[in-house]
Each structure stands twice: as structure tokens, then as C-alpha cells.
Scaffold this motif. Structure first.
Motif, PDB file in Angstrom:
ATOM      1  N   GLY A   1       0.823  -1.213   0.000  1.00 37.50           N
ATOM      2  CA  GLY A   1       0.000   0.000   0.000  1.00 37.50           C
ATOM      3  C   GLY A   1       0.853   1.258   0.000  1.00 37.50           C
ATOM      4  O   GLY A   1       0.540   2.237  -0.700  1.00 37.50           O
ATOM      5  N   ILE A   2       1.951   1.228   0.762  1.00 37.78           N
ATOM      6  CA  ILE A   2       2.862   2.374   0.794  1.00 37.78           C
ATOM      7  C   ILE A   2       3.513   2.568  -0.575  1.00 37.78           C
ATOM      8  O   ILE A   2       3.604   3.703  -1.078  1.00 37.78           O
ATOM      9  N   LEU A   3       3.946   1.474  -1.200  1.00 38.82           N
ATOM     10  CA  LEU A   3       4.563   1.561  -2.525  1.00 38.82           C
ATOM     11  C   LEU A   3       3.578   2.114  -3.550  1.00 38.82           C
ATOM     12  O   LEU A   3       3.925   2.978  -4.369  1.00 38.82           O
ATOM     13  N   LEU A   4       2.350   1.623  -3.521  1.00 39.81           N
ATOM     14  CA  LEU A   4       1.327   2.103  -4.457  1.00 39.81           C
ATOM     15  C   LEU A   4       1.028   3.585  -4.229  1.00 39.81           C
ATOM     16  O   LEU A   4       0.828   4.340  -5.201  1.00 39.81           O
ATOM     17  N   THR A   5       1.015   4.022  -2.982  1.00 40.50           N
ATOM     18  CA  THR A   5       0.791   5.440  -2.684  1.00 40.50           C
ATOM     19  C   THR A   5       1.899   6.301  -3.270  1.00 40.50           C
ATOM     20  O   THR A   5       1.638   7.366  -3.855  1.00 40.50           O
ATOM     21  N   CYS A   6       3.143   5.840  -3.146  1.00 43.03           N
ATOM     22  CA  CYS A   6       4.273   6.581  -3.717  1.00 43.03           C
ATOM     23  C   CYS A   6       4.172   6.654  -5.237  1.00 43.03           C
ATOM     24  O   CYS A   6       4.441   7.710  -5.833  1.00 43.03           O
ATOM     25  N   MET A   7       3.781   5.543  -5.865  1.00 40.81           N
ATOM     26  CA  MET A   7       3.638   5.538  -7.322  1.00 40.81           C
ATOM     27  C   MET A   7       2.534   6.481  -7.774  1.00 40.81           C
ATOM     28  O   MET A   7       2.679   7.199  -8.774  1.00 40.81           O
ATOM     29  N   THR A   8       1.435   6.494  -7.052  1.00 41.74           N
ATOM     30  CA  THR A   8       0.318   7.370  -7.402  1.00 41.74           C
ATOM     31  C   THR A   8       0.718   8.828  -7.264  1.00 41.74           C
ATOM     32  O   THR A   8       0.407   9.662  -8.137  1.00 41.74           O
ATOM     33  N   ALA A   9       1.413   9.163  -6.176  1.00 41.49           N
ATOM     34  CA  ALA A   9       1.880  10.536  -5.984  1.00 41.49           C
ATOM     35  C   ALA A   9       2.833  10.944  -7.103  1.00 41.49           C
ATOM     36  O   ALA A   9       2.740  12.056  -7.644  1.00 41.49           O
ATOM     37  N   SER A  10       3.743  10.044  -7.461  1.00 39.88           N
ATOM     38  CA  SER A  10       4.689  10.326  -8.540  1.00 39.88           C
ATOM     39  C   SER A  10       3.962  10.541  -9.868  1.00 39.88           C
ATOM     40  O   SER A  10       4.308  11.434 -10.644  1.00 39.88           O
ATOM     41  N   ALA A  11       2.950   9.722 -10.119  1.00 39.76           N
ATOM     42  CA  ALA A  11       2.180   9.856 -11.362  1.00 39.76           C
ATOM     43  C   ALA A  11       1.427  11.176 -11.420  1.00 39.76           C
ATOM     44  O   ALA A  11       1.366  11.833 -12.467  1.00 39.76           O
ATOM     45  N   LEU A  12       0.854  11.590 -10.299  1.00 41.86           N
ATOM     46  CA  LEU A  12       0.107  12.850 -10.266  1.00 41.86           C
ATOM     47  C   LEU A  12       1.037  14.041 -10.476  1.00 41.86           C
ATOM     48  O   LEU A  12       0.688  15.001 -11.180  1.00 41.86           O
ATOM     49  N   ILE A  13       2.220  13.990  -9.900  1.00 49.90           N
ATOM     50  CA  ILE A  13       3.183  15.086 -10.040  1.00 49.90           C
ATOM     51  C   ILE A  13       3.663  15.194 -11.484  1.00 49.90           C
ATOM     52  O   ILE A  13       3.871  16.309 -11.991  1.00 49.90           O
ATOM     53  N   ASN A  14       3.801  14.056 -12.168  1.00 46.34           N
ATOM     54  CA  ASN A  14       4.419  14.035 -13.500  1.00 46.34           C
ATOM     55  C   ASN A  14       3.438  13.734 -14.636  1.00 46.34           C
ATOM     56  O   ASN A  14       3.860  13.493 -15.763  1.00 46.34           O
ATOM     57  N   ASP A  15       2.131  13.743 -14.335  1.00 39.68           N
ATOM     58  CA  ASP A  15       1.102  13.500 -15.354  1.00 39.68           C
ATOM     59  C   ASP A  15       1.292  12.155 -16.058  1.00 39.68           C
ATOM     60  O   ASP A  15       1.105  12.036 -17.274  1.00 39.68           O
ATOM     61  N   ALA A  16       1.690  11.146 -15.311  1.00 42.72           N
ATOM     62  CA  ALA A  16       1.808   9.798 -15.871  1.00 42.72           C
ATOM     63  C   ALA A  16       0.429   9.159 -15.951  1.00 42.72           C
ATOM     64  O   ALA A  16      -0.460   9.457 -15.149  1.00 42.72           O
ATOM     65  N   GLY A  17       0.242   8.268 -16.920  1.00 46.22           N
ATOM     66  CA  GLY A  17      -1.046   7.621 -17.109  1.00 46.22           C
ATOM     67  C   GLY A  17      -1.369   6.623 -16.004  1.00 46.22           C
ATOM     68  O   GLY A  17      -0.476   6.071 -15.354  1.00 46.22           O
TER      69      GLY A  17
END
Length: 476
Positions: A81-97
Motif C-alpha cells: 500500500g505504501i509503494l502504491l501510494t508513492c507511485m500514485t503521488a509520482s504519477a500525479l506530479i508528473n502526469d503519468a497515465g
């Protein structure tokens, strides 16, 4: 009568869950073999959907009451869950799909998902033996197929070596790919892990058979020119030794033989013409006149390219913490999958970042000649990819997840060796994100955990005194 019915239902549930896990594992283990013989390329993505479904079903069906199993499962779930949260935050910051988030999460988290399901199963007795037999069978098939390929490919009786590929690239067991891949490295890694597991666990099998299996795995690694696997395994073994040293002075007992081995190896490279050493000689004594390994050497500059390429694309201080976005730099997703399956994934919402293309410009340009001759010098590898995609926070999240496995599931030196040698492979190329290899490791870790637990329970039962009821009944 009613108690018999309950036991029957419980066993039926166990078999169903373990069978589903084997099916999920098979969808990641065999798709390359299917595409090699004409199967549709999208079949390589099937396991990304099957494994999560299998894990959820297994967790819903399990009737495990053991607190240790439950605690380990929940700790891994929280880590994911922590890893997924980090990935989601990274995606939102960088407009990743959104698709980038899902695919990168599966590439990094799928082995942990499968491990959760295996640990949560009440595997014991015949159920454990049955599950182990299937995993062993899959791995043995990969090894036998690779050896068959080494014999049949040179004489043209096995399809392969297309598109400029070398024969050695196609000596890859079930992981061969006509389009070019690191399948030979993956297959050799799986074969060596399997041979070591078989040698250590199957004590009732005659010693000569277990040694023959080890020799076969080493033979496969040699004929497929997968020399970096030996380097990673040697480094992994050395790290295991160091983790077991309680007194620092004893390190000398291992360092001195190590220095002697290195000196002997270098002497053989420099003063013998032994053909098996030729791949190693090519980038050591064979190129001694070139500046490869100094601070300004070509190999050093090429291998560390990521630390110059990735920061060049930072647009906010948050990039240092959360990277450039999942699949946007040097991971398996950004470096290969989005590039190879662009036509399939881009219409579904996947995004590609120019940083990934910058790596390929280096690799295919004049400065990347070393990486085209050996993946040892590849500038794209798992650890730098996780840092590039997810930043320091994401890298810390992945390391925390790995530490749970180290602390809670590694029961012996073989388990430590699996993790440490895999970590070394993560510094060479993106082999740490290969589903077939990583799910195999998850299975071996889960098997060793259950085997050790069963051994302790058996020992406890053997040492326990007879029940008081039976003692009283004898006196009665």
C-alpha cells in the motif's frame, strides 16, 4: 460424521487455492514460450490480470488462524500500500497515465502479492509436497528445454536466431523470444536457483543426481553466454557470507581466499587461452589498452549515465522525492515495454517520457558501444530505474517492502542468497523486474518458509510428552 465433512471441505479449499496460485504462476512463466511459437504478443500481459485475482481469491478462501501467517500477510499488504501510494503521488506530479501506475506496480509488486498468497495458505503434508512438485516441474522443464536448445539450435532443428540474434540469445528455455530479449539471463537464473534449491531440499535424492542438476544449470549458463549471472551469484554468495559473520576479525578468513581466487582468475585471463574465459577476457585483459574503468573511463561514464540524464528532466524539487513518474525513466516498463508495445498501450492511456528515449540515444550512439556488446555496462537497470521513476521516497518504500521479506520470510542462507543475488542483478540490467524470474523466487521463498515451519512443528510434536489422557487411560 459431521467432523469428517468439515475436514473434507477444508482440504478441498486448500487444493483449490494452491491450484489457482499455480495457474497464476504459469501465466507469468510460460507466455514467452507461447509467443515464440506464434502466440499473440498481448499474452505476455495476461498474468498482470490473473495474479491479482488469484491472490484475492486465495486470501478470501483461506481459513488460516496462525497469528504469524496473518501478521506477515498484513505487513506485506501495508508495504504494498505504501509503494502504491508513492507511485500514485509520482504519477500525479508528473502526469503519468493510470496504466503506467498499474503496470509499474505489478512489475515491482507482483512477486510480493504472490508471496502473500503462498504464506497465507495452510500448506503442509501432502498439499505442500504437491505444490512443490509443480514448481519443481516447471523449473525442470525450463532447464531441459534450454539444454535441448543448445543442441538443436546449432544444427537447425529448433527455430531461432532470427533478426540478427545470436544462437546464445535463444538458449533461453521457456523465456526465449524471437524479438530479442534477456531471456537467456532469466532462464539461467531460474535454472541455477532451482538447482540450488533442489540440492539443499531434496536430501533423499541420491547425491549424484543433485550434483548432475547443478552441473546442467552451470552448463546452460555457460553455453548461453550469460556470464553476468556468475558475477551476480558470486557477489550474492559473498554478501551472504558477510551477513553471517558475527566477529569482524573473521572477515579476513573470507577476504584472503577471495583475493586468491580473484588473482587466480586474473592470471587465467592473462596467461591462458582457455576458451570458456574468452567472454570475460574481452572486457578485462583483452582491452587493457583502453580507459574503461577509471573515474573518467568509458564504462564508468556509460554505466552512470542515469545520474546525469534523469536530473536533467527535473522541473520541480518534488522530482527529487518522487521521481519522473512510473514508467518514465529506466525501469523495465519505461525502457522496454512501453517502447515495444507502444501501439497497444498508448491508446489505453499509457504515457512515455523523453527521459527513456534519451537512454536509448546513448545506448545506440557511439558512446554506447560497450552496452551493445555486454549488458554489464547497460545504463538502464532496476535500482536506478526505481530511483528515476519514483524518487528517493519510492526507492525507500521498495526497500522497506524488501526488508519485510528479509526479516519475516528468509529462514535460511538460501533465502538470503535469493534476495541478495537478485539485488546484485538489479545493478546490471532490469532483470529484477522480469515476472517469470521474480515469481519463481517468490515461490521458492514461500516454499522454504512453509518447509521450515513444518519441520519445526514436526520436531515439536516429536519432543512433546504424550497427552495426559492417554497416560491416565493406561493406568485406568
Amino acid at each position: 460424521m459431521s467432523s469428517q465433512v468439515v475436514v473434507y471441505k477444508k482440504k478441498k479449499g486448500i487444493v483449490r487455492s494452491s491450484t489457482l496460485i499455480l495457474i497464476g504462476f504459469a501465466t507469468a512463466f510460460f507466455p514467452r514460450l507461447l509467443t515464440y511459437f506464434g502466440g499473440p504478443p498481448p499474452i505476455n500481459f495476461v498474468h498482470f490480470g490473473v495474479v491479482p485475482i488469484v491472490v484475492v481469491i486465495a486470501l478470501l478462501q483461506t481459513r488460516v488462524k496462525n497469528r504469524q501467517q496473518i501478521a506477515i500477510a498484513w505487513e506485506l499488504i501495508v508495504g504494498l500500500g505504501i509503494l502504491l501510494t508513492c507511485m500514485t503521488a509520482s504519477a500525479l506530479i508528473n502526469d503519468a497515465g493510470f496504466l503506467n501506475i498499474f503496470l509499474q506496480f505489478m512489475l515491482n509488486g507482483e512477486p510480493f502479492l504472490l508471496l502473500i498468497a503462498i504464506v497465507a495458505l495452510p500448506l503442509a503434508g501432502e498439499n505442500l509436497k504437491r505444490f512443490r512438485s509443480w514448481i519443481v516441474g516447471f523449473c525442470l522443464f525450463n532447464l531441459i528445454l534450454a539444454i535441448a536448445q543448445s543442441i538443436l539450435l546449432p544444427v537447425g532443428l529448433y527455430p531461432g536466431a532470427q533478426g540478427g540474434q545470436l544462437i546464445t540469445d535463444n538458449i533461453a528455455g521457456v523465456f526465449a523470444s524471437k524479438g530479442g530479449s534477456a531471456g537467456n539471463y532469466i532462464s539461467c537464473t531460474v535454472s541455477l536457483y532451482f538447482a540450488l534449491y533442489f540440492f539443499n531440499v531434496f536430501k533423499t535424492v541420491p547425491l549424484w543426481k543433485r550434483i548432475a542438476l547443478l552441473i546442467a544449470a552451470f552448463y546452460q549458463t555457460s553455453v548461453s553466454d550469460s556470464k553476468q549471472i556468475f558475477v551476480a551469484f558470486f557477489a550474492g554468495w559473498l554478501l551472504v557470507v558477510l551477513t553471517n559473520v558475527k566477529k569482524p576479525a573473521k572477515i579476513l578468513m573470507y577476504i584472503i581466499p577471495l583475493i586468491l581466487i580473484v588473482c587466480l582468475f586474473y592470471w587465467a585471463l592473462a596467461y591462458t587461452d582457455w576458451e570458456p574465459l574468452e567472454p570475460y577476457r574481452n572486457f578485462t585483459t583483452g582491452r587493457a589498452e583502453q580507459n574503461l574503468y577509471g573515474p573518467d573511463g568509458e564504462a564508468t561514464i556509460l554505466k552512470t549515465s542515469a545520474f546525469r540524464v534523469i536530473p536533467a528532466y527535473y522541473t520541480t524539487p518534488l522530482n527529487w522525492l518522487f521521481g519522473l513518474g512510473p514508467g518514465h525513466t529506466a525501469t523495465r516498463l519505461g525502457g522496454w515495454i512501453l517502447r515495444d508495445y507502444k501501439a497497444l498501450l498508448l491508446p489505453l492511456g499509457a504515457t512515455i517520457h523523453p527521459a527513456s528515449e534519451a537512454f536509448w540515444q546513448i545506448i545506440l550512439g557511439p558512446a554506447g558501444w560497450l552496452s551493445r556488446e555486454s549488458t554489464m555496462y547497460f545504463p538502464m537497470f532496476t535500482w536506478v530505474g526505481i530511483w528515476g521513476d519514483l524518487g528517493l521516497v519510492g526507492l525507500a518504500a521498495y526497500l522497506y517492502l524488501s526488508s519485510i521479506v528479509w526479516r519475516r520470510i528468509c529462514v535460511d542462507d538460501f533465502c538470503k542468497f535469493l534476495l541478495l543475488s537478485t539485488a546484485v542483478l538489479g545493478f546490471i540490467i532490469t532483470q529484477m523486474e522480469e515476472p517469470g524470474q521474480m515469481l519463481t523466487i517468490a515461490c521458492f521463498l514461500g516454499l522454504r518458509w512453509h518447509e521450515e515451519r513444518e519441520a519445526k512443528n514436526t520436531l515439536h510434536d516429536d519432543l512433546s510428552p504424550p497427552p495426559l489422557l492417554s497416560v491416565h487411560s493406561q493406568h485406568w
